[in-house]
Design a protein around this motif. Structure first.
Motif, short mmCIF file in Angstrom:
data_model
loop_
_atom_site.label_atom_id
_atom_site.label_comp_id
_atom_site.label_asym_id
_atom_site.label_seq_id
_atom_site.Cartn_x
_atom_site.Cartn_y
_atom_site.Cartn_z
N PRO A 58 1.99 -8.43 -1.98
CA PRO A 58 1.64 -9.20 -0.78
C PRO A 58 2.38 -10.54 -0.70
CG PRO A 58 -0.32 -8.22 -1.72
CD PRO A 58 0.80 -7.91 -2.67
N ASN A 59 2.34 -11.32 -1.76
CA ASN A 59 3.01 -12.64 -1.71
C ASN A 59 4.51 -12.50 -1.51
OD1 ASN A 59 0.56 -13.79 -2.11
ND2 ASN A 59 1.09 -14.88 -4.01
N ALA A 117 -4.91 -8.88 14.05
CA ALA A 117 -4.32 -8.03 13.01
C ALA A 117 -4.09 -8.87 11.75
CB ALA A 117 -2.99 -7.44 13.51
N PRO A 118 -5.07 -8.88 10.84
CA PRO A 118 -4.90 -9.68 9.63
C PRO A 118 -3.91 -9.04 8.67
CG PRO A 118 -7.23 -9.16 10.03
CD PRO A 118 -6.41 -8.27 10.91
N GLY A 119 -3.22 -9.89 7.92
CA GLY A 119 -2.43 -9.45 6.77
C GLY A 119 -3.34 -9.37 5.55
N PRO A 120 -2.79 -9.59 4.35
CA PRO A 120 -3.61 -9.52 3.14
C PRO A 120 -4.50 -10.76 3.02
CG PRO A 120 -1.37 -10.17 2.60
CD PRO A 120 -1.37 -9.89 4.06
N ILE A 121 -5.81 -10.54 3.09
CA ILE A 121 -6.76 -11.66 3.14
C ILE A 121 -7.60 -11.68 1.86
CG2 ILE A 121 -8.58 -12.78 4.48
CD1 ILE A 121 -5.91 -12.47 6.04
N ASP A 122 -7.81 -12.85 1.38
CA ASP A 122 -8.52 -13.07 0.11
C ASP A 122 -10.03 -13.02 0.33
OD1 ASP A 122 -9.19 -13.72 -2.44
OD2 ASP A 122 -8.50 -15.81 -2.33
N THR A 123 -10.54 -11.80 0.65
CA THR A 123 -11.99 -11.63 0.79
C THR A 123 -12.57 -11.30 -0.58
OG1 THR A 123 -11.70 -9.29 1.28
CG2 THR A 123 -11.80 -10.77 3.17
N GLU A 124 -13.93 -11.36 -0.66
CA GLU A 124 -14.60 -11.05 -1.93
C GLU A 124 -14.23 -9.66 -2.44
OE1 GLU A 124 -18.94 -11.45 -1.96
OE2 GLU A 124 -18.62 -13.44 -1.11
N ARG A 125 -14.18 -8.69 -1.52
CA ARG A 125 -13.94 -7.30 -1.94
C ARG A 125 -12.47 -7.01 -2.21
NH1 ARG A 125 -17.75 -3.34 1.74
NH2 ARG A 125 -19.72 -4.11 0.94
N PHE A 126 -11.56 -7.56 -1.37
CA PHE A 126 -10.15 -7.16 -1.45
C PHE A 126 -9.25 -8.19 -2.11
CE2 PHE A 126 -12.15 -4.69 1.88
CZ PHE A 126 -11.92 -3.43 1.37
N GLY A 127 -9.71 -9.43 -2.19
CA GLY A 127 -8.91 -10.49 -2.82
C GLY A 127 -8.50 -10.15 -4.25
N PRO A 128 -9.44 -9.72 -5.11
CA PRO A 128 -9.06 -9.45 -6.51
C PRO A 128 -7.96 -8.40 -6.64
CG PRO A 128 -11.45 -9.61 -6.30
CD PRO A 128 -10.91 -9.65 -4.90
N GLY A 129 -8.04 -7.32 -5.86
CA GLY A 129 -7.01 -6.27 -5.91
C GLY A 129 -5.66 -6.78 -5.43
N LEU A 130 -5.68 -7.60 -4.38
CA LEU A 130 -4.42 -8.15 -3.84
C LEU A 130 -3.78 -9.10 -4.85
CD1 LEU A 130 -5.70 -8.79 -0.20
CD2 LEU A 130 -3.97 -7.10 -0.87
N LYS A 131 -4.62 -9.89 -5.52
CA LYS A 131 -4.09 -10.83 -6.53
C LYS A 131 -3.49 -10.06 -7.71
CE LYS A 131 -7.15 -14.60 -5.30
NZ LYS A 131 -8.56 -15.00 -5.42
N THR A 141 0.84 -1.20 0.00
CA THR A 141 0.00 0.00 0.00
C THR A 141 0.88 1.25 0.00
OG1 THR A 141 -1.58 -1.22 1.34
CG2 THR A 141 -1.97 1.11 1.10
N ALA A 142 1.87 1.28 0.91
CA ALA A 142 2.68 2.49 1.07
C ALA A 142 3.40 2.85 -0.23
CB ALA A 142 3.69 2.29 2.19
N LEU A 153 -2.09 -7.12 -7.52
CA LEU A 153 -0.79 -6.62 -7.06
C LEU A 153 0.26 -7.73 -7.15
CD1 LEU A 153 -1.66 -4.53 -3.85
CD2 LEU A 153 -0.83 -3.65 -6.04
N ASN A 154 -0.14 -8.95 -6.83
CA ASN A 154 0.81 -10.07 -6.90
C ASN A 154 1.36 -10.26 -8.32
OD1 ASN A 154 0.99 -10.85 -4.23
ND2 ASN A 154 -0.80 -12.18 -4.34
#
Ligand SMILES: NC(=O)c1ccc[n+]([C@@H]2O[C@H](COP(=O)([O-])OP(=O)(O)OC[C@H]3O[C@@H](n4cnc5c(N)ncnc54)[C@H](O)[C@@H]3O)[C@@H](O)[C@H]2O)c1
Length: 254
Positions: A213-214, A189-203, A151-152, A205-206
């Motif tokens: 994240p990975n 304190a969760p790290g990057p979690i594959d939720t419906e809303r945030f999973g696609p954006g995190l993937k 993010t930063a 970024l990977n």
């Protein structure tokens, strides 16, 4: 093992994502749950899934950054389900921007969204727990409380990191205030979690950035919602009675 069997829990942010997963797991483990969220339709879906599986759920829609809806959620739980043993403060979220471009309204929105529901719901719930000299409060911090590279470096997340460090500070203090009442207060304190809303954006970024994240996570993968929900389940359980003032990282080792 008692776990959360026959306990009464309030879960905020229960319409989607991690809050929904936590509510479903607590109900599956035998707790009766009162669910709070701004998203009334999503809340009804979570409540319906719980009742369809034979559990007990009460949905109370409202904006939990406001005092009256937060008080209403806790009051409805006590009136309809008899008491409150567990409070899970899950509501939160971010608006990202680099610090030199961060709008004051976005800064205020993020601090308000992550801190006010946690404060307001805790304040409303605690007198009921104090009377019974027992309770479990679990708040949602984030790995971002120590900064988040993906993010930063690429979007800017200082408001969110400040707010989630604020949740950690809140837990440290309130745990001391409530210790004499046998009420424990912790955070996950969760790290990057594959939720419906945030999973696609995190993937995405990977696939696209270096400090992804990975790449930045020792376990080299996104977390799954059930992995966060089980950490909350432990802290909510009868057996977690000697754990208080702690923020449990579910971050894949970062
Ligand atoms: N998903 C992740 O990777 C991740 C990582 C670390 C921490 N977290 C934290 O976990 C919590 C849940 O995150 P999530 O990914 O499930 O997010 P999400 O957006 O899927 O769920 C948040 C829920 O809060 C509700 N909400 C938003 N504003 C509200 C308001 N004013 N009043 C009442 N309800 C409101 C939303 O409707 C939604 O159901 C948040 O505190 C988030 O900051 C998430």
């Amino acid at each position: 093992m008692p776990g959360v069997r026959d306990r009464v829990a309030v879960v905020t942010g229960a319409a989607n994502g991690l809050g929904r997963e936590i509510a479903l797991l607590l109900a599956r483990e035998g707790a009766r749950v009162a669910l709070g969220d701004l998203d009334a339709a999503g809340l009804d879906k979570t409540a319906a899934a719980i009742t369809a599986a034979g559990g007990a759920a009460l949905a109370v829609a409202g904006d939990l950054t406001e005092e009256a809806p937060a008080n209403r959620l806790i009051a409805a739980c006590v009136e309809r389900l008899g008491r409150i043993d567990i409070l899970v403060n899950d509501v939160g979220g971010s608006r990202n921007a680099r610090i030199w471009e961060m709008k004051v309204e976005d800064w205020d929105f993020v601090l308000r969204l992550n801190l006010r529901p946690t404060f307001l719901c805790t304040r409303a719930a605690v007198p009921h727990m104090m009377r019974r000299r027992s309770g479990r409060i679990i708040c949602m911090s984030s790995g971002a409380r120590e900064g988040t590279p993906w993010t930063a470096y690429y979007a800017g997340g200082s408001a969110y990191s400040a707010a989630k460090a604020g949740v950690h500070g809140f837990v440290r203090d309130v745990a001391l205030e409530l210790a004499e009442y046998e009420i424990t207060v912790n955070a996950v304190a969760p790290g990057p979690i594959d939720t419906e809303r945030f999973g696609p954006g995190l993937k995405k970024l990977n696939e696209t950035v270096e400090y992804s994240p990975n790449h930045m996570t020792p376990l080299k993968r996104l977390g799954q919602p059930f992995e966060v929900a089980h950490a909350v389940l432990f802290l909510a359980s009868d057996e977690a009675s000697y754990v208080t003032g702690h923020t449990l990282a579910v971050t894949g080792g970062r």
